[in-house]
Design an enzyme around this catalytic site. Sequence first.
Site, PDB file in Angstrom:
ATOM      1  N   ARG A   1      34.598  52.015 -42.145  1.00 34.88           N
ATOM      2  CA  ARG A   1      35.122  50.857 -41.401  1.00 34.88           C
ATOM      3  C   ARG A   1      34.897  51.089 -39.907  1.00 34.88           C
ATOM      4  O   ARG A   1      34.546  50.184 -39.158  1.00 34.88           O
ATOM      5  CB  ARG A   1      36.607  50.608 -41.705  1.00 34.88           C
TER       6      ARG A   1
ATOM      7  N   TYR B   1      30.429  23.893 -33.228  1.00 36.97           N
ATOM      8  CA  TYR B   1      30.270  24.219 -34.644  1.00 36.97           C
ATOM      9  C   TYR B   1      31.614  23.990 -35.363  1.00 36.97           C
ATOM     10  O   TYR B   1      32.661  24.483 -34.906  1.00 36.97           O
ATOM     11  CB  TYR B   1      29.821  25.685 -34.786  1.00 36.97           C
TER      12      TYR B   1
ATOM     13  N   ASP C   1      28.176  31.210 -27.651  1.00 34.79           N
ATOM     14  CA  ASP C   1      27.671  31.254 -29.031  1.00 34.79           C
ATOM     15  C   ASP C   1      26.167  30.988 -28.932  1.00 34.79           C
ATOM     16  O   ASP C   1      25.740  29.864 -28.659  1.00 34.79           O
ATOM     17  CB  ASP C   1      28.384  30.181 -29.866  1.00 34.79           C
TER      18      ASP C   1
ATOM     19  N   LYS D   1      21.830  33.157 -39.260  1.00 33.46           N
ATOM     20  CA  LYS D   1      20.829  32.138 -38.972  1.00 33.46           C
ATOM     21  C   LYS D   1      19.525  32.807 -38.501  1.00 33.46           C
ATOM     22  O   LYS D   1      18.914  33.519 -39.257  1.00 33.46           O
ATOM     23  CB  LYS D   1      21.395  31.145 -37.960  1.00 33.46           C
TER      24      LYS D   1
HETATM   25  C1  LIG Z   1      26.872  29.240 -38.726  1.00 32.83           C
HETATM   26  C2  LIG Z   1      27.435  29.214 -37.367  1.00 32.83           C
HETATM   27  C3  LIG Z   1      28.620  29.907 -37.052  1.00 32.83           C
HETATM   28  C4  LIG Z   1      29.427  30.660 -38.089  1.00 32.83           C
HETATM   29  O1  LIG Z   1      28.743  31.760 -38.576  1.00 32.83           O
HETATM   30  P1  LIG Z   1      28.937  32.358 -40.079  1.00 32.83           P
HETATM   31  O2  LIG Z   1      27.983  33.480 -40.111  1.00 32.83           O
HETATM   32  O3  LIG Z   1      28.636  31.250 -41.032  1.00 32.83           O
HETATM   33  O4  LIG Z   1      30.374  32.797 -40.154  1.00 32.83           O
HETATM   34  C5  LIG Z   1      29.063  29.865 -35.736  1.00 32.83           C
HETATM   35  N1  LIG Z   1      28.385  29.185 -34.790  1.00 32.83           N
HETATM   36  C6  LIG Z   1      27.267  28.499 -35.057  1.00 32.83           C
HETATM   37  C7  LIG Z   1      26.577  27.748 -33.967  1.00 32.83           C
HETATM   38  C8  LIG Z   1      26.755  28.475 -36.348  1.00 32.83           C
HETATM   39  O5  LIG Z   1      25.632  27.775 -36.625  1.00 32.83           O
END
Ligand SMILES: *Cc1c(COP(=O)(O)O)cnc(C)c1O
Length: 383
Positions: free
Chosen positions: A50, A102, A174, A199
């Site tokens: 962890r 998001y 983000d 992504k």
């Molecule tokens: C998918 C996404 C998230 C969340 O991420 P996860 O890996 O699905 O928890 C946050 N911000 C954006 C812009 C996203 O496309």
Amino acid sequence: MKKKLHFNSATIHGGQEHDKAYGAVMPPIYQTSTYAQSTPGGHKGFEYSRTHNPTRLALERSLASIESGKYGFAFSSGLAAIDAVLKLLRPGDEIISTNDLYGGSYRLFRKIFEDYGLKFQFISMNNLDNFNSVINKKTKLIWIETPTNPMMNIIDIKAIVSLVKGEDILVAVDNTFASSYIQQPLTLGADIVMHSATKYLAGHSDVILGALILNNKELAERIGFIQNASGAICGPMDSFLTLRGIKTLHVRMQRHCENAATIANYLNKNSKIEKVYWPGFENHPNHLVAKTQMKDFGGMLSFVTKGADYNAAIKIVERLKIFTLAESLGGVESLAGHPASMTHASIPKEEREKSGLVDALIRLSVGIEDVRDLINDLEQAIG
Ligand SMILES: *Cc1c(COP(=O)(O)O)cnc(C)c1O
């Protein structure tokens, strides 16, 4: 390797060391929870997975390297990474966030952290004057997402950093939609970069993983403490897959951007299309900011078909054959989505339409296939 690597080498070598045990060129998947000690406390830097794991550490070093940061942290998901950032705050603290956000971040803010005494203000960050009415002594964090989803607005990160310079306010970005290839918020003065590595970074739609990258040592220690104390870490296999994905990030992104540009221009010239949202167009309202803060315009775009309503848009996405109808983005394969019924269905119609998110809007995550096949697919689906 002391000299800072160029981005296209950092994706492959950044922060990486060869395996000391057998010289494995790829970091092994250390599928272990614990590590042998010769005497209590006598270990080789790893005690319990962890806290630290060699495969995760290799990924965290890579993440720091590609974001031009000093410290990288990997989490079980993008949302787990955002959750760790919010745990830096205390009841009574206020957060100013982009309104075109998001959906999962919005849900985490409103449905979880509001109950713990945090206050969220949502504004359009296209106009900096909008900060005047919400910023105050209790503001501790600014949460930026750019390009925004699905309207592809571009927010000027540097301008917001200057706005709060000298104040006790963190700026977090983000960076999921752009990826580290296109945009490096730490170099623009942001304090924290967050990724849903699910992504573009991992890039193959086969893993859920989140990341934070920072430069400030004290802040990084606090995030490291939260990561270990709350425990939302990713496993060694997922760390390995993400690390492998990052090695081709620059070549994938080049093709994502090229294909998206070709499709944006194709749609823009198509007489059946009402509007295309893509920051590469000179008449995009934030084109100049996009040109300065981004290396390219990314693989995401949205469009509206002339005269289409909710059902007509659904028919179009159902007719697509190469574009898969699915949530998510950033994989090698092209995906299409209908925000009004999918990602943004929980936002009331009047609210959605205020930001231009009409029922006919379709969002594309343009993959790296041969663009001629993608255009043929759109042609037959739009009809
Ligand atoms: C998918 C996404 C998230 C969340 O991420 P996860 O890996 O699905 O928890 C946050 N911000 C954006 C812009 C996203 O496309």
